[in-house]
Design a protein around this motif. Sequence first.
Motif, mmCIF file in Angstrom:
data_model
loop_
_atom_site.group_PDB
_atom_site.id
_atom_site.type_symbol
_atom_site.label_atom_id
_atom_site.label_comp_id
_atom_site.label_asym_id
_atom_site.label_seq_id
_atom_site.Cartn_x
_atom_site.Cartn_y
_atom_site.Cartn_z
ATOM 1 N N ASP A 1 0.824 -1.201 0.000
ATOM 2 C CA ASP A 1 0.000 0.000 0.000
ATOM 3 C C ASP A 1 0.860 1.254 0.000
ATOM 4 N N ARG A 2 1.977 1.218 0.744
ATOM 5 C CA ARG A 2 2.885 2.366 0.773
ATOM 6 C C ARG A 2 3.639 2.505 -0.547
ATOM 7 N N VAL A 3 3.898 1.398 -1.215
ATOM 8 C CA VAL A 3 4.548 1.458 -2.527
ATOM 9 C C VAL A 3 3.649 2.200 -3.516
ATOM 10 N N ARG A 4 2.358 1.865 -3.529
ATOM 11 C CA ARG A 4 1.424 2.519 -4.446
ATOM 12 C C ARG A 4 1.339 4.023 -4.174
ATOM 13 N N GLN A 5 1.220 4.385 -2.910
ATOM 14 C CA GLN A 5 1.128 5.805 -2.576
ATOM 15 C C GLN A 5 2.427 6.523 -2.902
ATOM 16 N N GLY A 6 3.553 5.830 -2.717
ATOM 17 C CA GLY A 6 4.841 6.426 -3.059
ATOM 18 C C GLY A 6 4.956 6.745 -4.542
ATOM 19 N N ILE A 7 4.409 5.859 -5.381
ATOM 20 C CA ILE A 7 4.421 6.104 -6.829
ATOM 21 C C ILE A 7 3.637 7.369 -7.162
ATOM 22 N N ARG A 8 2.437 7.489 -6.584
ATOM 23 C CA ARG A 8 1.619 8.687 -6.844
ATOM 24 C C ARG A 8 2.346 9.954 -6.388
ATOM 25 N N ASP A 9 2.890 9.920 -5.199
ATOM 26 C CA ASP A 9 3.571 11.099 -4.674
ATOM 27 C C ASP A 9 4.842 11.407 -5.471
ATOM 28 N N GLY A 10 5.538 10.363 -5.906
ATOM 29 C CA GLY A 10 6.736 10.572 -6.718
ATOM 30 C C GLY A 10 6.416 11.241 -8.047
ATOM 31 N N CYS A 11 5.303 10.835 -8.669
ATOM 32 C CA CYS A 11 4.895 11.445 -9.940
ATOM 33 C C CYS A 11 4.519 12.918 -9.748
ATOM 34 N N ILE A 12 3.897 13.236 -8.622
ATOM 35 C CA ILE A 12 3.566 14.638 -8.325
ATOM 36 C C ILE A 12 4.848 15.461 -8.223
ATOM 37 N N ILE A 13 5.846 14.913 -7.527
ATOM 38 C CA ILE A 13 7.136 15.614 -7.390
ATOM 39 C C ILE A 13 7.763 15.853 -8.751
ATOM 40 N N GLN A 14 7.780 14.823 -9.602
ATOM 41 C CA GLN A 14 8.433 14.933 -10.908
ATOM 42 C C GLN A 14 7.707 15.895 -11.838
ATOM 43 N N ALA A 15 6.380 15.881 -11.807
ATOM 44 C CA ALA A 15 5.618 16.785 -12.675
ATOM 45 C C ALA A 15 5.872 18.236 -12.295
ATOM 46 N N GLY A 16 5.862 18.516 -11.005
ATOM 47 C CA GLY A 16 6.130 19.882 -10.560
ATOM 48 C C GLY A 16 7.531 20.334 -10.908
ATOM 49 N N TYR A 17 8.500 19.453 -10.713
ATOM 50 C CA TYR A 17 9.877 19.825 -11.023
ATOM 51 C C TYR A 17 10.072 20.037 -12.526
ATOM 52 N N SER A 18 9.437 19.192 -13.349
ATOM 53 C CA SER A 18 9.579 19.322 -14.808
ATOM 54 C C SER A 18 9.117 20.689 -15.290
ATOM 55 N N ALA A 19 8.000 21.173 -14.739
ATOM 56 C CA ALA A 19 7.486 22.492 -15.130
ATOM 57 C C ALA A 19 8.468 23.596 -14.737
ATOM 58 N N ILE A 20 9.006 23.502 -13.531
ATOM 59 C CA ILE A 20 9.977 24.505 -13.073
ATOM 60 C C ILE A 20 11.233 24.472 -13.931
ATOM 61 N N ALA A 21 11.702 23.252 -14.250
ATOM 62 C CA ALA A 21 12.928 23.114 -15.047
ATOM 63 C C ALA A 21 12.739 23.674 -16.454
ATOM 64 N N TRP A 22 11.551 23.460 -17.045
ATOM 65 C CA TRP A 22 11.309 23.989 -18.393
ATOM 66 C C TRP A 22 11.380 25.511 -18.392
ATOM 67 N N VAL A 23 10.753 26.148 -17.411
ATOM 68 C CA VAL A 23 10.805 27.610 -17.309
ATOM 69 C C VAL A 23 12.244 28.079 -17.125
ATOM 70 N N ALA A 24 12.991 27.391 -16.272
ATOM 71 C CA ALA A 24 14.376 27.788 -16.015
ATOM 72 C C ALA A 24 15.229 27.678 -17.274
ATOM 73 N N VAL A 25 15.056 26.582 -18.027
ATOM 74 C CA VAL A 25 15.815 26.415 -19.276
ATOM 75 C C VAL A 25 15.462 27.522 -20.256
ATOM 76 N N PHE A 26 14.176 27.823 -20.368
ATOM 77 C CA PHE A 26 13.729 28.882 -21.282
ATOM 78 C C PHE A 26 14.406 30.217 -20.960
ATOM 79 N N LEU A 27 14.585 30.484 -19.673
ATOM 80 C CA LEU A 27 15.139 31.774 -19.255
ATOM 81 C C LEU A 27 16.656 31.851 -19.391
ATOM 82 N N VAL A 28 17.352 30.742 -19.191
ATOM 83 C CA VAL A 28 18.827 30.810 -19.082
ATOM 84 C C VAL A 28 19.572 30.117 -20.212
ATOM 85 N N LYS A 29 18.867 29.517 -21.174
ATOM 86 C CA LYS A 29 19.551 28.663 -22.138
ATOM 87 C C LYS A 29 20.628 29.400 -22.942
#
Length: 453
Positions: free
Chosen positions: A316-344
């Motif tokens: 049960d904790r493995v399943r919840q960890g997957i969901r929470d991990g995907c939330i972390i990655q999605a948020g970071y991906s958006a931030i990283a895209w903006v950062a690349v756009f600004l500093v590339k």
Amino acid sequence: MEETKKKGSGTTDLTVGRPLTRILQFALPLVLGTLFQQLYSFVDTIIVGRCIGTDALGAVGTTYSLNFMIVGFVLATCNGFGIPVAESFGAKDRDDLHKYLFNGAVLCVVMSLVFAVVTTLIAAPLLQLIHTPAELLENAVRYIRIIFLGIPATVLYNYSSTVLRSLGDSKHPFYFLLVSSFLNIALDVLFIVPLGMGVEGAAIATVLSQLVSGILCTWWFFTKVEDIHFTRENCVLSGRHCKRLAYIGFPMGFEYSVSAIGAVIMQDAINQLGSVAVAAQTAGEKIRQMFTLPMESVGMAMATYVGQNHGAGRTDRVRQGIRDGCIIQAGYSAIAWVAVFLVKRWAVGLVLGDAEPAIFNGAVEYLTVISVLFVLLGFLMIFRYTLQGLGYSVQAVISGVGELIGRALGGWLAVHQLGYLGICISNPLAWGFALCYCVFMVTRVLKKESRTA
């Protein structure tokens, strides 16, 4: 409330507490570690590009795919050896824990020596096989041979840090990596600028800094980690433990190398486009890694999290960890895209200096295209490392085949249809193919685990 951290040792029990919080707490030192690790790689690129020249930068860049394939196999295998350690730690089985630690160390010694000798001997033919441009070949061979000779130092750091992470300690590997990062930068400047050692200086600096961080991790493990007591009874070669380590570790390494074969094919395509394309992609890829390596760190945290919880029977904790991990990655991906756009453009200029416009524009184009699809890599890291943490590393090899197909397709498109744009989309194609497979396998495995429970 249950105590989750052993005082003084830094080890952490990931089978209790809120998954999102646990993953973030455990992943943060890993993320910072990869950022600093990539920082010194980035500084290395700047020093090589500005102090030696773009040909030297291209020479170092053209070795990346071989480095990815061979050293990547070793690193992934070391990470795999940590999965049984995490499982036995989560299951509170001290006897198995000690036997996995000892037998993993023996396998690492044998593997590092064999790889160091064989790869150093075949480095030049391999670089010729992937059509390394003639003007880059000599420097590329000199650089990669030193990296390959330093494989034992690389293994020392990666196995010792993997063991600490498997016991829930991600902080001290970060601290020691931080020390080695600054040491690497200092040695780069010393060896390349006043001593004029060229690309060999950059390679020696990398190997020496890894050796120092490996020694520090090993020292911490033996002097500070509690409840680790090696005896004659648990320091014996065990066929059962070696088999389990090999079953998980070597397929993880093979998966990495299969994926890297696609990178070799892609590098061959880049080389056929000429030295301008090589230098542009090298600069763009170095900058890209600065932004995406933290995603892999979150994935590594997932492997330990899943390994401990799987060992404790907490699906049960493995399943919840997957969901929470995907939330972390999605948020970071958006931030990283903006950062690349600004500093590339600034970042490319920092790496290349006064390089010709074609190289500069090629690096900017590479970053523009690839940054849009960062989220594919983020999700792939969650599902791939989950699959590995569950002990299904043999099945995970197929995800490496998916990456191989994606990069090979991108390379073919580059040579025959799209030109340099094909190079820009090769990695996202690889991530997408591998992700589809890993999502399917993790869903299937968790359903099987639930039925068994």
